[in-house]
Design a protein around this motif. Structure first.
Motif, PDB file in Angstrom:
ATOM      1  N   GLN A 196       3.346   3.712   8.847  1.00 10.60           N
ATOM      2  CA  GLN A 196       1.921   3.994   8.639  1.00 10.60           C
ATOM      3  C   GLN A 196       1.248   2.867   7.854  1.00 10.60           C
ATOM      4  O   GLN A 196       0.129   2.450   8.173  1.00 10.60           O
ATOM      5  CB  GLN A 196       1.747   5.320   7.902  1.00 10.60           C
ATOM      6  CG  GLN A 196       2.122   6.542   8.715  1.00 10.60           C
ATOM      7  CD  GLN A 196       1.961   7.838   7.922  1.00 10.60           C
ATOM      8  OE1 GLN A 196       1.144   7.930   7.008  1.00 10.60           O
ATOM      9  NE2 GLN A 196       2.747   8.843   8.280  1.00 10.60           N
ATOM     10  N   LEU A 197       1.938   2.371   6.814  1.00 11.11           N
ATOM     11  CA  LEU A 197       1.362   1.307   5.994  1.00 11.11           C
ATOM     12  C   LEU A 197       1.192   0.021   6.802  1.00 11.11           C
ATOM     13  O   LEU A 197       0.201  -0.703   6.639  1.00 11.11           O
ATOM     14  CB  LEU A 197       2.247   1.055   4.770  1.00 11.11           C
ATOM     15  CG  LEU A 197       1.728   0.042   3.752  1.00 11.11           C
ATOM     16  CD1 LEU A 197       0.379   0.469   3.176  1.00 11.11           C
ATOM     17  CD2 LEU A 197       2.751  -0.150   2.631  1.00 11.11           C
ATOM     18  N   ALA A 198       2.158  -0.264   7.677  1.00  9.32           N
ATOM     19  CA  ALA A 198       2.088  -1.466   8.503  1.00  9.32           C
ATOM     20  C   ALA A 198       0.859  -1.448   9.405  1.00  9.32           C
ATOM     21  O   ALA A 198       0.288  -2.494   9.719  1.00  9.32           O
ATOM     22  CB  ALA A 198       3.351  -1.588   9.355  1.00  9.32           C
ATOM     23  N   GLU A 199       0.440  -0.264   9.809  1.00  8.09           N
ATOM     24  CA  GLU A 199      -0.740  -0.134  10.657  1.00  8.09           C
ATOM     25  C   GLU A 199      -2.031  -0.160   9.839  1.00  8.09           C
ATOM     26  O   GLU A 199      -3.090  -0.487  10.374  1.00  8.09           O
ATOM     27  CB  GLU A 199      -0.656   1.168  11.454  1.00  8.09           C
ATOM     28  CG  GLU A 199       0.495   1.208  12.452  1.00  8.09           C
ATOM     29  CD  GLU A 199       0.649   2.556  13.119  1.00  8.09           C
ATOM     30  OE1 GLU A 199      -0.066   3.503  12.706  1.00  8.09           O
ATOM     31  OE2 GLU A 199       1.478   2.679  14.042  1.00  8.09           O
ATOM     32  N   ALA A 200      -1.929   0.183   8.550  1.00  5.82           N
ATOM     33  CA  ALA A 200      -3.127   0.337   7.733  1.00  5.82           C
ATOM     34  C   ALA A 200      -3.576  -0.943   7.046  1.00  5.82           C
ATOM     35  O   ALA A 200      -4.701  -1.029   6.557  1.00  5.82           O
ATOM     36  CB  ALA A 200      -2.893   1.425   6.675  1.00  5.82           C
ATOM     37  N   CYS A 201      -2.686  -1.947   6.965  1.00 12.00           N
ATOM     38  CA  CYS A 201      -3.044  -3.174   6.249  1.00 12.00           C
ATOM     39  C   CYS A 201      -2.270  -4.358   6.809  1.00 12.00           C
ATOM     40  O   CYS A 201      -1.363  -4.188   7.627  1.00 12.00           O
ATOM     41  CB  CYS A 201      -2.753  -3.023   4.749  1.00 12.00           C
ATOM     42  SG  CYS A 201      -0.983  -2.986   4.352  1.00 12.00           S
ATOM     43  N   ASP A 202      -2.633  -5.555   6.351  1.00 11.60           N
ATOM     44  CA  ASP A 202      -1.901  -6.752   6.799  1.00 11.60           C
ATOM     45  C   ASP A 202      -1.153  -7.415   5.645  1.00 11.60           C
ATOM     46  O   ASP A 202      -0.720  -8.557   5.760  1.00 11.60           O
ATOM     47  CB  ASP A 202      -2.840  -7.754   7.465  1.00 11.60           C
ATOM     48  CG  ASP A 202      -3.834  -8.381   6.494  1.00 11.60           C
ATOM     49  OD1 ASP A 202      -3.961  -7.879   5.360  1.00 11.60           O
ATOM     50  OD2 ASP A 202      -4.487  -9.370   6.872  1.00 11.60           O
ATOM     51  N   HIS A 203      -0.988  -6.712   4.524  1.00  7.86           N
ATOM     52  CA  HIS A 203      -0.254  -7.270   3.396  1.00  7.86           C
ATOM     53  C   HIS A 203       1.233  -7.350   3.733  1.00  7.86           C
ATOM     54  O   HIS A 203       1.761  -6.494   4.458  1.00  7.86           O
ATOM     55  CB  HIS A 203      -0.449  -6.393   2.149  1.00  7.86           C
ATOM     56  CG  HIS A 203      -1.880  -6.228   1.761  1.00  7.86           C
ATOM     57  ND1 HIS A 203      -2.691  -7.275   1.409  1.00  7.86           N
ATOM     58  CD2 HIS A 203      -2.668  -5.123   1.686  1.00  7.86           C
ATOM     59  CE1 HIS A 203      -3.902  -6.845   1.129  1.00  7.86           C
ATOM     60  NE2 HIS A 203      -3.918  -5.539   1.292  1.00  7.86           N
ATOM     61  N   PRO A 204       1.934  -8.353   3.225  1.00 10.55           N
ATOM     62  CA  PRO A 204       3.379  -8.422   3.464  1.00 10.55           C
ATOM     63  C   PRO A 204       4.076  -7.215   2.840  1.00 10.55           C
ATOM     64  O   PRO A 204       3.659  -6.722   1.786  1.00 10.55           O
ATOM     65  CB  PRO A 204       3.803  -9.724   2.793  1.00 10.55           C
ATOM     66  CG  PRO A 204       2.691 -10.088   1.880  1.00 10.55           C
ATOM     67  CD  PRO A 204       1.445  -9.494   2.444  1.00 10.55           C
ATOM     68  N   LEU A 205       5.129  -6.760   3.498  1.00  8.64           N
ATOM     69  CA  LEU A 205       5.824  -5.555   3.056  1.00  8.64           C
ATOM     70  C   LEU A 205       7.247  -5.872   2.603  1.00  8.64           C
ATOM     71  O   LEU A 205       7.990  -6.566   3.292  1.00  8.64           O
ATOM     72  CB  LEU A 205       5.863  -4.518   4.176  1.00  8.64           C
ATOM     73  CG  LEU A 205       4.512  -4.053   4.720  1.00  8.64           C
ATOM     74  CD1 LEU A 205       4.710  -2.975   5.780  1.00  8.64           C
ATOM     75  CD2 LEU A 205       3.606  -3.551   3.603  1.00  8.64           C
ATOM     76  N   HIS A 206       7.590  -5.350   1.428  1.00 13.74           N
ATOM     77  CA  HIS A 206       8.964  -5.402   0.923  1.00 13.74           C
ATOM     78  C   HIS A 206       9.603  -4.074   1.304  1.00 13.74           C
ATOM     79  O   HIS A 206       9.140  -3.013   0.867  1.00 13.74           O
ATOM     80  CB  HIS A 206       8.958  -5.584  -0.593  1.00 13.74           C
ATOM     81  CG  HIS A 206      10.303  -5.378  -1.226  1.00 13.74           C
ATOM     82  ND1 HIS A 206      11.239  -6.374  -1.326  1.00 13.74           N
ATOM     83  CD2 HIS A 206      10.869  -4.276  -1.786  1.00 13.74           C
ATOM     84  CE1 HIS A 206      12.320  -5.906  -1.929  1.00 13.74           C
ATOM     85  NE2 HIS A 206      12.118  -4.630  -2.207  1.00 13.74           N
TER      86      HIS A 206
END
Length: 379
Positions: A196-206
């Motif tokens: 869900q977070l990957a779809e909601a923003c373009d910030h890099p994810l740890h």
């Protein structure tokens, strides 16, 4: 990257930030992280532990900074190691400022827990002044009270809302050099939250499955959760959280990345589970080879198959291969082709020698290429 369509993974497009010398996000390789478990105030012990992780191939290391003694030791730690250091901060904004001043490459905080807007602004200023990135670290076990009241229990929606709420604190200060994690010990919750977070923003994810458990169970749990995310193209940097030494976390992370062809480091051993057809003791042979070849960093594939049923086929796809034969003689393959035989007694030493020779050749090629590129750049 493989040329086979069924092996392709399309990574999510994310912003790119810098954690010390390591690029995170965008088209940068997925970086491997771990965390020390020594007292950070004991600089010598912490440095020694980080160095073990460096040998295992870690890219970034996090250390906990709960008190002034820890941030005071941070400058020495940063100076003595070769990887960027993330300072883990909870609640106390002064520790974050001290860590930035001491040379931390990244601060792991939740801005909403730091306190007033003015305190958040001070932390952001320290990060900006000292070239520090920030990781927003949301955890299902420590969600904010207002979100627990709203959702009734930790769930993916609560994790994502918390992450975006904290991110907004940084964006309001025009700070964009941050990555986000939404960890849970429940694999289903973590994967759903990250998706869900990957779809909601373009910030890099740890990415990570927090509190995954001991070495064996935690490895399985992490492989399921992180494997799902990475296969879906989600994740820019990762930690495997095990109740084990940090270098063990690093080793498992690399195995996950190698299995998905996302990064390549060291010897990848393809071996059979063994059966009555085996021409040598496969299990003990693989154990010894893993130990003897742990120092090799060049990407090399090695197949160890006990008999001729699958051996020749597996050897076609590896740099070096061994297939068990009769009367104690076993076939050695080079680049997928039959090359020569070796006997059981000499087999392990022989294979180690072949792998080390190939590693040396690859290192020489890489060195020559680098020197040629430098020469062209200088002309």
């Amino acid at each position: 990257m493989s040329y086979r369509p069924y092996q392709q993974i399309t990574r999510r497009k994310s912003r790119q930030i810098r954690v010390g010398k390591v690029l995170v996000g965008g088209d940068a390789p997925i970086s491997v992280q771990t965390m020390t478990n020594t007292l950070t105030s004991d600089a010598a012990a912490t440095i020694a532990q980080i160095r073990k992780s460096e040998v295992a191939g870690v890219d970034i290391v996090r250390v906990s900074c709960p008190d002034e003694e820890s941030t005071a030791a941070l400058a020495e730690i940063v100076r003595e190691v070769n990887v960027p250091i993330v300072a883990d901060i909870h609640f106390h904004y002064r520790r974050a400022i001290e860590a930035a001043q001491a040379g931390a490459a990244c601060l792991r905080i939740n801005p909403g827990n730091i306190g007033s807007a003015e305190r958040v602004k001070e932390v952001v200023k320290a990060a900006r002044d000292h070239g520090c990135a920030i990781r927003i670290g949301v955890n299902a076990g420590s969600l904010e009270k207002h979100l627990l009241e709203k959702y009734g229990e930790p769930n993916p929606e609560a994790l994502v809302e918390s992450a975006l709420w904290h991110a907004d604190h940084l964006l309001q200060n025009d700070f964009h050099e941050f990555k986000i994690s939404v960890k849970a010990s429940d694999v289903f919750m973590a994967v759903a939250a990250y998706t869900q977070l990957a779809e909601a923003c373009d910030h890099p994810l740890h990415i990570g499955i927090t509190e995954a458990g001991g070495k064996r169970a935690g490895t399985v749990k992490s492989a399921i959760g992180l494997g799902n995310l990475l296969w879906a193209g989600i994740g820019d940097t990762m930690r495997v959280s095990l109740s084990a030494e940090p270098e063990e976390e690093v080793a498992v992370a690399w195995d996950i990345l190698k299995s998905l062809h996302l990064r390549h480091r060291g010897v990848k051993i393809i071996s059979c589970p063994s059966c009555a057809r085996q021409g040598f003791d496969v299990i003990r042979t693989v154990e010894k080879l893993e130990e003897r070849l742990a120092h090799v960093t060049q990407p090399i594939s090695l197949s160890i198959i006990g008999c001729v049923v699958n051996g020749p086929g597996e050897a076609l796809m590896t740099d070096i291969g061994l297939t068990g034969g009769g009367a104690g003689r076993h076939m050695v393959y080079s680049a997928g082709k039959q090359d020569h035989t070796t006997d059981t007694e000499a087999m392990i030493n022989h294979l180690v020698g072949l792998v080390e020779a190939r590693a040396a050749a690859l290192e020489a090629e890489a060195r020559a290429k680098k020197e040629a590129e430098a020469k062209v750049a200088a002309e």
